[in-house]
Scaffold this motif. Sequence first.
Motif, PDB file in Angstrom:
ATOM      1  N   UNK A 106      13.046  -1.069  14.443  1.00 41.87           N
ATOM      2  CA  UNK A 106      13.102  -0.488  13.105  1.00 41.87           C
ATOM      3  C   UNK A 106      14.356   0.368  12.960  1.00 41.87           C
ATOM      4  N   UNK A 107      15.088   0.143  11.856  1.00 40.82           N
ATOM      5  CA  UNK A 107      16.335   0.875  11.638  1.00 40.82           C
ATOM      6  C   UNK A 107      16.383   1.562  10.284  1.00 40.82           C
ATOM      7  N   UNK A 108      15.379   1.368   9.436  1.00 45.44           N
ATOM      8  CA  UNK A 108      15.418   2.018   8.133  1.00 45.44           C
ATOM      9  C   UNK A 108      14.197   1.721   7.294  1.00 45.44           C
ATOM     10  N   UNK A 109      14.092   2.428   6.162  1.00 42.56           N
ATOM     11  CA  UNK A 109      12.987   2.252   5.221  1.00 42.56           C
ATOM     12  C   UNK A 109      13.503   2.444   3.807  1.00 42.56           C
ATOM     13  N   UNK A 110      13.121   1.546   2.924  1.00 39.30           N
ATOM     14  CA  UNK A 110      13.394   1.702   1.496  1.00 39.30           C
ATOM     15  C   UNK A 110      12.105   2.211   0.863  1.00 39.30           C
ATOM     16  N   UNK A 111      12.162   3.385   0.241  1.00 38.29           N
ATOM     17  CA  UNK A 111      10.960   4.027  -0.275  1.00 38.29           C
ATOM     18  C   UNK A 111      10.897   3.966  -1.801  1.00 38.29           C
ATOM     19  N   UNK A 145       0.808  -1.217   0.000  1.00 42.85           N
ATOM     20  CA  UNK A 145       0.000   0.000   0.000  1.00 42.85           C
ATOM     21  C   UNK A 145       0.845   1.272   0.000  1.00 42.85           C
ATOM     22  N   UNK A 146       1.909   1.307   0.779  1.00 43.34           N
ATOM     23  CA  UNK A 146       2.740   2.507   0.863  1.00 43.34           C
ATOM     24  C   UNK A 146       3.938   2.459  -0.067  1.00 43.34           C
ATOM     25  N   UNK A 147       4.193   1.313  -0.702  1.00 45.14           N
ATOM     26  CA  UNK A 147       5.335   1.191  -1.588  1.00 45.14           C
ATOM     27  C   UNK A 147       6.660   1.316  -0.868  1.00 45.14           C
ATOM     28  N   UNK A 148       6.738   0.699   0.304  1.00 40.52           N
ATOM     29  CA  UNK A 148       7.958   0.766   1.102  1.00 40.52           C
ATOM     30  C   UNK A 148       8.358  -0.618   1.595  1.00 40.52           C
ATOM     31  N   UNK A 149       9.638  -0.750   1.924  1.00 49.28           N
ATOM     32  CA  UNK A 149      10.159  -1.926   2.613  1.00 49.28           C
ATOM     33  C   UNK A 149      10.765  -1.450   3.922  1.00 49.28           C
ATOM     34  N   UNK A 150      10.209  -1.923   5.031  1.00 55.45           N
ATOM     35  CA  UNK A 150      10.743  -1.584   6.343  1.00 55.45           C
ATOM     36  C   UNK A 150      11.916  -2.481   6.662  1.00 55.45           C
ATOM     37  N   UNK A 151      12.894  -1.941   7.397  1.00 58.18           N
ATOM     38  CA  UNK A 151      14.081  -2.689   7.782  1.00 58.18           C
ATOM     39  C   UNK A 151      14.166  -2.691   9.304  1.00 58.18           C
ATOM     40  N   UNK A 152      14.281  -3.884   9.895  1.00 61.07           N
ATOM     41  CA  UNK A 152      14.413  -4.030  11.344  1.00 61.07           C
ATOM     42  C   UNK A 152      15.636  -4.872  11.658  1.00 61.07           C
ATOM     43  N   UNK A 153      16.122  -4.788  12.900  1.00 53.49           N
ATOM     44  CA  UNK A 153      17.228  -5.646  13.322  1.00 53.49           C
ATOM     45  C   UNK A 153      16.680  -6.921  13.946  1.00 53.49           C
ATOM     46  N   UNK A 154      17.565  -7.785  14.424  1.00 49.74           N
ATOM     47  CA  UNK A 154      17.139  -9.075  14.969  1.00 49.74           C
ATOM     48  C   UNK A 154      16.393  -8.940  16.288  1.00 49.74           C
TER      49      UNK A 154
END
Length: 362
Positions: A78-83, A65-74
């Motif tokens: 949350x540590x980042x987002x690819x937009x 829906x938002x066209x993003x990939x969320x990035x999390x650690x183990x």
Amino acid sequence: MRRRRPHARLLLTLTALLGLSLGTAPTATAATTTPEDRGTALPIAYHCDLAVDQLHQRVFISDYNTGTVLVADYQGRLIGTVKNLPGVCDLELSADSRTIYAPLALGDAISVIDTGTAKERARHSTGAGTVPFHVALSGQTLFFGYGEDWEASIGSLTLNTTPPRVRLGLVPEGDFNGAPLMVTSPAVPGRLVAGDQRTSPGSIGVYDVSGTGLVERTWVREPGGSSAFNDLALSPDGKTLLTASGGVYHHPSFRLPDMKEGHTYPSTTYPTAVAASSRGDIAAGVDSTEPEPDIFLYRLGASSPYRTVTLAPATGYNNGGLRPRGIAWSPDGTRLFAISEHNDEDHLRLVVVPSAHKPASG
């Protein structure tokens, strides 16, 4: 040969509602865990897929829906987002864990994401109007399920040519209603399995991979009484297909390539997800509508779970639970990641289940 198109039905078929067995619930001998920490709240209300990168110890979560990939650690932080990834769906990790391939249904392309920098490295067009949704990697060929309704098919993208070569129409239109789910295994590099995600009864196709083409080995309609498939997974040796389908209240498995029904993993209502670890553990997930487990953990071939997981204490009937395709193992098979949703919240949560593996001698 073009197959006759079946009539589309609702995901929960009348057959499922009226006649399918609820199955036998798993025994109560398994250790049950309700994580005290309900997990990390995610800034999304929907997800399509998740992938776990062992090299950088990161978890990637796609949101169409938002066209993003969320990035999390183990730890689930949350540590980042690819937009700017319009219509992103599947996340397919490369063998060296350095790259994620993600189809962009609203961009008619495959995005190539660097797992180290969490940035898009390249984008390869699949052709105007192709609408790619799902992907599976076999060697240096990325297969993608594309198209809508009964015009859907499977295409391929060669990754070892410059520029990558695109092939379309590898299976006849009419075989699948919408882009099919697909799975491959490095243990059996010459095989691809595809399943219908939208039509009941569901269909499974098993294919030999020859270069960038597909040769059908087996085609089965409604294997094990299944309806449309919410999720597919392969055993570590690539010889067994595990499925999650809302039409049967357990998680069946099938021998490949002939799709003969094999071991059944007991679960409960409306299976939504399934995942197999490199160590031979099976995570069978359901859409629990009562205060009961959402995930059942089995050793491969076992009849009873060694552990169950309830993602959050229920506060009322149908409070939500595990998302479809909402579980993934870390590549080393030691921990499990889950995406949960709850009716009293407008966002999803990432839940980390550490020490999920049970040693074979345990």
